[in-house]
Structures are given as C-alpha cells and as structure tokens.
Design a protein around this motif. Structure first.
Motif, mmCIF file in Angstrom:
data_model
loop_
_atom_site.group_PDB
_atom_site.id
_atom_site.type_symbol
_atom_site.label_atom_id
_atom_site.label_comp_id
_atom_site.label_asym_id
_atom_site.label_seq_id
_atom_site.Cartn_x
_atom_site.Cartn_y
_atom_site.Cartn_z
ATOM 1 N N UNK A 1 0.956 -1.240 -0.324
ATOM 2 C CA UNK A 1 -0.100 -0.275 -0.031
ATOM 3 C C UNK A 1 0.817 1.141 -0.205
ATOM 4 N N UNK A 2 0.751 2.028 -1.302
ATOM 5 C CA UNK A 2 1.617 3.218 -1.168
ATOM 6 C C UNK A 2 0.593 4.455 -1.320
ATOM 7 N N UNK B 1 1.145 -0.917 6.142
ATOM 8 C CA UNK B 1 0.665 -2.213 6.056
ATOM 9 C C UNK B 1 -0.530 -2.517 5.399
ATOM 10 N N UNK B 2 -0.951 -3.364 4.828
ATOM 11 C CA UNK B 2 -2.171 -3.736 4.259
ATOM 12 C C UNK B 2 -3.198 -4.260 5.178
ATOM 13 N N UNK B 3 -4.310 -3.755 5.537
ATOM 14 C CA UNK B 3 -5.436 -4.053 6.538
ATOM 15 C C UNK B 3 -6.313 -4.979 5.656
ATOM 16 N N UNK B 4 -6.421 -6.219 6.053
ATOM 17 C CA UNK B 4 -7.478 -7.125 5.654
ATOM 18 C C UNK B 4 -8.885 -7.098 6.388
ATOM 19 N N UNK C 1 -0.768 -2.790 -4.444
ATOM 20 C CA UNK C 1 0.071 -3.763 -5.582
ATOM 21 C C UNK C 1 0.355 -4.996 -5.130
ATOM 22 N N UNK C 2 -0.072 -5.922 -6.040
ATOM 23 C CA UNK C 2 0.191 -7.237 -5.528
ATOM 24 C C UNK C 2 1.673 -7.797 -5.672
ATOM 25 N N UNK D 1 4.799 -2.217 -7.230
ATOM 26 C CA UNK D 1 4.740 -1.403 -6.244
ATOM 27 C C UNK D 1 6.168 -0.312 -6.173
ATOM 28 N N UNK D 2 7.174 -1.025 -6.671
ATOM 29 C CA UNK D 2 8.512 -0.218 -6.579
ATOM 30 C C UNK D 2 8.316 0.885 -7.779
ATOM 31 N N UNK D 3 7.733 0.314 -9.078
ATOM 32 C CA UNK D 3 7.530 1.341 -10.059
ATOM 33 C C UNK D 3 6.381 2.727 -9.560
ATOM 34 N N UNK D 4 5.424 1.970 -9.098
ATOM 35 C CA UNK D 4 4.770 3.111 -8.490
ATOM 36 C C UNK D 4 5.559 4.040 -7.548
#
Ligand code: AMP
Ligand code: GLY
Length: 428
Positions: free
Chosen positions: A148-149, A193-196, A163-164, A169-172
């Motif tokens: 998550x960015x 952190x991604x929250x599920x 991004x999965x 993610x690094x490109x973003x």
C-alpha cells in the motif's frame, strides 16, 4: 437565516435538500451547484476555491453561514480566510481550518496524529524525494504484498496504490516520489501495512469539544459489479451498515472517535464540521484507513435522508459550540443510493445527453450530481456521475427494490449503473 453551500455534486444537492426543510432558512445559495440544486435553491456561478469571489457573494447577499461540501477549499484554508477577515469573521463556516483539514490533506499528518493519540491504524513510514532508496528498502524488507503506497497530499481520490507484486509497487513508488506522478501531492509518500477486512464509513459532526455520531454507511467504489474494475468517486452506498452492530460501534466510539476529538483539543486544533472516518473492520476491531474532513459522496445521499433532526439547528449548534445540548434523531429505515453514470466513466465519456423521467420518480429521492440545465430548461448530463437515486424502507432489500424501480423510470444515452449495490450485505 441565509446559507451558502459550496460545491456541485450529489452531496451538495443532498445538503441543500436537507437544509430547505428547515423552517428558519430564509434563502439558500449553492455555488456553483447543479441542475438539482437550481430547482430548490439559487445557484451562483462562483468557484469554491476562489475565496475573493466567495467573500463578495457572502457580503452582497448578507449570508450568515457557509457549509463547505468538498475538501479542496478546506485544505486551502477557506475557514481561516473567513476567520481572519474583519468583514467575515462572524459568518459561520462549517468545515475545519487549514490545520484541522490536514487530517485529510496530509496522510503523514493524519498518521502521526493517530500515533500521538493511540488511535488504531495500519503501521506506516513516510518517505521524501531524497530518500527514495530508503523507501525502496523499506518496501522490500518491512512490507509484504499487497503493498500500500499513498501520496501524502490530495490527489482527487487517486493517490492510493495497492499492488500485488513488488515490481509494480516499486514502479509506483518511483513514479510518485521521483516521477512527479501527483505533483506536489506525491513529493512525499506513506508506505503502509495492508489491512484485511471490510470497509465502512462513520461520520460525526463536531464543534471541537462535543460530537454527534451520524449514521454509518458503506460505499461501493469500483465501477464494475462484484467490486471489479477501476475506482470511481463512488457508485452507490447504503446506510446503516449491517455489520456495524452495537459492540463494534462502541469500539469505534471509544477507540477512535473520542481519542480523535480529544486529540484535536489537546493539540489546540479547532474543528467545527464533519469528520468522516474511513474504517476497516479487521476481525471485529476497527482501524482508521483514512480521515476526511467533510461528508462523503455518495454517502451523504444515504446519511442525510436518515437524519430527522433539523439540519440548520444542528449546524448552528456546531458553530456555537452547543452540540452537547443537541439531540440527534435518526430514522431507523435503511437508505440505499445507486449512482447513474455516463457510459465510459471513470474513463472518457460524453456530456450533454438529455435526461428524461426524473419527474416521474415518486418513491425515491433523486440527488443530482453531473447535471445542468440546457438552453430550453431541459435537463442534460454534464459529468461522469450524473445522479444518485436514494430509496428508503424498513429493510435493505425493500430500500434497494425502491431504488432500482425508480431507476427504471430514468434514462439518458449510455446510462450505466451497478446492479449489485448492497447485495453482498443481504445474505448476512
Ligand atoms: P482512498 O482513495 O483514499 O479512499 O483509498 C482507496 C482505498 O484503498 C480505500 O478505500 C481502501 O479500500 C484502500 N486502502 C487504503 N489503505 C489501505 C490499507 N492500509 N489496507 C487495505 N486497504 C487500504
Ligand atoms: N465516497 C468516498 C468519498 O467521498 O471520499
């Protein structure tokens, strides 16, 4: 009382619709408004971001209260502009000053604020342009997919990327920090952190000391059915949220709402307006995904119709710091809103399509968004999200039936809407 609502969407039509029900309202202006607000109030072609023009309008019409719909003028400091102007300082402004608006205007500010006041939220780090390599290392070594960015600043709802894969993610990250993807808004980014869990929105109105909890809502952000395809401004919403029961809402109040209001007080940040808590229900515990400093759209189109209390009274109590003496009366019925969009939205779409049938709608409320009046007073589309249709009834199922029945009466070329709003919640 003379009131001015700033903005032009479905949220502002809903605010205007609610305000005109108040006996003490004498005149209502909306700037710039849409064809829906033109039918119940006086539209004025002034941009909310043009503070000088807003000032002129307020002085010319002796307006006593300004209700700010969207975030941009708040983040740019419209409330401070009024507060520091001798001619305007007695005008009530509903919406926080620049400092309070940072809760929405800067993700880093919001995260640090939550940290200072022990408000549950995803772990995070903030990075600036000159520590791009640190950001990349952090992403690689401290986070897991999905990544998550977030652009720190306002990016018209598009600043969050999930991004999965590490490479995406690094490109973003590169595009945001070094490529200027969102301009100044992404000169710093928050990696989180991604929250599920399941998302919901909780709204309060606060005078900075006391608060009232407004109805909860859930919005449907994706363009496609079953939450697929690109994000939009919102394709529908429902209220109340069936999975936000008493136990969960008590946690929200104790762990999130109270510490937020106390935190604002402790930090001497005045706040008179709406706070929108974007929450994630993670296995029964609430976490803040984001703060907004306004009502949501299309959440307002289901939240406001459920408020029975006179809106002018509520807003006046907010301005006078008397909310603790107010009562808030909520309609127990469900409200469901489905957004009718222009074909192609959120990509390219055509405007200027004639709209027919809304005058036939009797069992739902139509809140207009991207509409305008044509030369011979006919109704035309003028945006991606054209209108929200809100049905209300005792159950979610019945409210949705009303909404979808009413939609059948409305048409314009390439009209698109999701047919599955609220469906995920019906079997619970
Ligand atoms: P926004 O554009 O700020 O409304 O955020 C876009 C969406 O990203 C949110 O509605 C969430 O669905 C998702 N999101 C943001 N932060 C997180 C997070 N930490 N974990 C999971 N999903 C998130
Ligand atoms: N519906 C989400 C928002 O207004 O930000």
């Amino acid at each position: 009382m003379k009131i001015l609502v700033l903005g032009s969407g479905g949220r502002e039509h809903a605010l205007a619709w609610k305000l005109v029900q108040s006996k003490r309202l004498t005149r209502l202006f909306v700037a710039p408004g849409n064809a829906g607000t033109a039918a119940i109030a006086e539209n004025i072609q002034v941009k909310p971001g043009d503070f000088k023009a807003v000032k002129q309008l307020v002085l010319d019409q002796a307006i006593e209260m300004v209700v700010v719909g969207p975030e941009a003028p708040l983040v740019s400091g419209i409330a401070d502009f009024f507060q520091t102007d001798d001619q305007l300082k007695n005008v009530a402004v509903i919406g926080p000053g620049k400092k309070g608006a940072q809760l929405e205007g800067s993700k880093d500010f919001a995260k640090a604020f939550m940290g200072r006041h022990n408000i549950p939220t995803a772990r995070y780090q903030t990075f600036y342009r000159d520590n791009y390599t640190d950001a990349l290392d952090y992403l690689r070594n401290h986070e897991n997919p999905p990544y998550v960015i977030k652009a720190d600043g306002l990016a018209a709802g598009k600043g969050v990327s999930i991004c999965q894969h590490f490479n995406d993610a690094s490109e973003n990250l590169h595009n945001m920090l070094l490529g200027g993807k969102f301009g100044k808004a992404s000169a710093s980014v928050v990696i989180e952190q991604y929250l599920e869990g399941t998302e919901l929105s909780v709204f309060v109105i606060t005078d900075g000391k006391s608060y009232k909890i407004l109805p909860s809502a859930k919005d449907y952000k994706r363009i496609g059915e079953n939450d697929t395809g690109p994000n939009t401004g919102g394709m529908g919403s429902i209220s109340p949220v069936p999975f936000a029961g008493e136990t969960f809402m008590n946690k929200v109040e104790e762990q999130i709402i109270k510490p937020t209001i106390k935190g604002l007080q402790k930090e001497s940040i005045p706040f008179k307006g709406f706070i929108f808590f974007g929450l994630m229900n993670v296995k029964g515990d609430p976490y803040v995904v984001e703060y907004n400093v306004r009502l949501g759209d299309p959440e307002a189109e289901v939240v406001l119709p459920r408020i029975k209390t006179d809106m002018l009274d509520l807003l006046e109590a907010t301005w006078n710091e008397k909310l603790d003496n107010s009562t808030l009366d909520i309609d127990k019925q469900y409200a469901t809103a489905v957004m009718l969009a222009s074909g192609g939205y959120p990509g390219e779409y055509e405007k200027g399509k004639p709209i027919t049938g809304i005058e036939q709608v009797k069992e739902s409320i139509v809140f207009q968004a991207g509409t305008k009046q044509g030369e011979n007073k006919n109704l035309l589309t003028s945006g991606g999200r054209v209108m929200a249709v809100t049905g209300m009834d005792k159950t979610l199922e019945k409210a949705l039936e009303k909404t979808y029945r009413s939609i059948k009466q409305i048409s314009f070329e390439r009209m698109y809407f999701r047919k599955d709003i609220g469906k995920d919640l019906m079997s619970r």
